[in-house]
Write an enzyme that holds these catalytic residues in place. Structure first.
Site, PDB file in Angstrom:
ATOM      1  N   GLY A   1      57.451 -35.330  10.193  1.00  0.00           N
ATOM      2  CA  GLY A   1      56.292 -35.429  11.036  1.00  0.00           C
ATOM      3  C   GLY A   1      56.296 -35.895  12.302  1.00  0.00           C
ATOM      4  N   ASP A   2      56.897 -37.116  12.421  1.00  0.00           N
ATOM      5  CA  ASP A   2      56.830 -37.693  13.671  1.00  0.00           C
ATOM      6  C   ASP A   2      57.659 -36.855  14.716  1.00  0.00           C
ATOM      7  OD1 ASP A   2      55.915 -39.865  12.519  1.00  0.00           O
ATOM      8  OD2 ASP A   2      58.006 -40.684  11.672  1.00  0.00           O
TER       9      ASP A   2
ATOM     10  N   PRO B   1      64.114 -26.952  -0.545  1.00  0.00           N
ATOM     11  CA  PRO B   1      64.029 -27.816  -1.915  1.00  0.00           C
ATOM     12  C   PRO B   1      64.480 -29.555  -1.666  1.00  0.00           C
ATOM     13  CG  PRO B   1      65.979 -26.622  -1.943  1.00  0.00           C
ATOM     14  CD  PRO B   1      65.402 -26.262  -0.585  1.00  0.00           C
TER      15      PRO B   1
ATOM     16  N   GLU C   1      45.241 -34.427   5.628  1.00  0.00           N
ATOM     17  CA  GLU C   1      44.747 -35.334   6.768  1.00  0.00           C
ATOM     18  C   GLU C   1      43.502 -34.305   7.540  1.00  0.00           C
ATOM     19  OE1 GLU C   1      48.819 -37.737   7.766  1.00  0.00           O
ATOM     20  OE2 GLU C   1      48.296 -36.062   8.844  1.00  0.00           O
TER      21      GLU C   1
ATOM     22  N   THR D   1      47.491 -33.449  15.388  1.00  0.00           N
ATOM     23  CA  THR D   1      48.705 -32.627  14.763  1.00  0.00           C
ATOM     24  C   THR D   1      48.380 -33.093  13.125  1.00  0.00           C
ATOM     25  OG1 THR D   1      50.115 -34.252  15.083  1.00  0.00           O
ATOM     26  CG2 THR D   1      50.069 -32.551  16.566  1.00  0.00           C
TER      27      THR D   1
END
Length: 344
Positions: free
Chosen positions: A268-269, A261, A195, A190
């Protein structure tokens, strides 16, 4: 019969063989422990229908990043989750200061050995997030191998946390370890746009570039790849790809994601945890799993934004701690407001 504290204390001072509880000698109750017969681990003896996850990520006392933003959502989705904290900090590193400890590779392996010696090393999933050193990442690879000797069908979900928006925030030497050693053993990957570029040594400037990056990663190992955020000419996308069978073309899709905004920590975790949770429930439908994950996350982010505004805080002035506990209904039963568009 009324309860008398003094009488109870007197019972506690009696020899074990003289104590009777509800007609059963206490020695019977403790015999299993005395003889070394431990009770069964129910998460192994009576496993959940979803699975048992070992999660190796960071931990903060305050706030929600790493394991703090992954364990609870997975538990809400029905998983038994055992966390190993790669770091334990007072708060995330976006604050002016932080204090805490960092787990090294030797200490990680000692924990794995302890689990193994007690026959506790059976897991259906391994989840990893931020890892700050090559030595620790190499130990994680040993953990993958060890877990697969116990369960060859182990699913390894890897969030290759290395950086974002053109900047690395891990040592540069980690990139090659991820590319050459981790990607080949991962079941699901993911990465974000930056990345994915690092892992494929290519630029992603269009949707076709994103799809090709997924193909490159499939060829290296994982059958499922989700590039969680790609910015194409100001449009934010998630691109997912599932290679069901070798030799076939992968099923690829995109989900359009609204730009909010504000900057949030731990998203992400959380996203990777949700993808693990839903993709295991829908193993042949990564599209649906991603729809559920994105819809959960967006509902949580909107609630977080609204709550900060309600508290009189300008969301653009600093990073925001996500409202995880307040959003548990959106995690457990998300309303799908973001749908996948399948590529031909």
């Amino acid at each position: 019969m009324p309860f008398h504290f003094r009488s109870f204390c007197g019972v506690l001072r009696q020899p074990l063989r003289n104590i009777h509880l509800r007609g059963f000698p206490a020695s019977h109750i403790f015999r299993a422990r005395i003889s070394g017969m431990a009770p069964p681990i129910l998460s192994l003896a009576l496993p959940s229908e979803t699975g048992r996850v070992l999660s190796i990520q960071s931990h903060t006392v305050q706030g929600y990043v790493g394991n703090k933003s992954s364990v609870f959502p997975l538990q809400l989705l029905g998983y038994d989750v055992d966390p190993i904290n790669s770091v334990q900090f007072s708060n995330h590193t976006g604050y002016p200061t932080f204090k805490g400890q960092v787990l090294n590779g030797k200490q990680l392996w000692e924990l794995i050995e302890g689990l193994e010696e007690n026959n506790l090393l059976y897991y259906t999933h391994l989840l990893t997030g931020y890892i700050g050193s090559v030595s620790f990442l190499n130990t994680v690879l040993e953990v993958v191998n060890k877990l697969r000797t116990v369960n060859p069908k182990l699913t390894y979900v890897c969030d290759p946390v290395m950086g974002d928006e053109g900047k690395l925030y891990v040592p540069p030497e980690l990139v090659s370890v991820y590319r050459e050693k981790v990607v080949p053993v991962a079941s699901m990957l993911t990465p974000n746009q930056f990345e994915a570029e690092k892992l494929t040594a290519s630029r992603i400037e269009s949707e076709s570039d994103g799809r090709e990056a997924c193909n490159i990663l499939h060829a290296a190992g994982p059958s499922k790849v989700v590039i969680t955020s790609i910015n194409i000419d100001g449009t934010l996308l998630l691109i997912g790809s599932h290679l069901n069978e070798e030799g076939e073309s992968p099923k690829q899709f995109k989900i359009r994601i609204p730009k909010i905004p504000a900057y949030f920590t731990g998203t992400g975790d959380l996203m990777t945890a949700l993808l693990l949770g839903w993709s295991n429930k829908y193993p042949d439908d990564l599209d649906k799993a991603a729809e559920l994950a994105v819809s959960s996350l967006q509902a949580l982010l909107q609630r977080t934004l609204n709550d900060y505004k309600r508290a009189g805080h300008d969301p653009k002035s600093s990073s925001l701690e996500i409202r995880l506990i307040q959003s548990q209904d959106d995690i457990r039963n998300p309303q799908v407001n973001f749908t996948a568009e399948r590529y031909n």
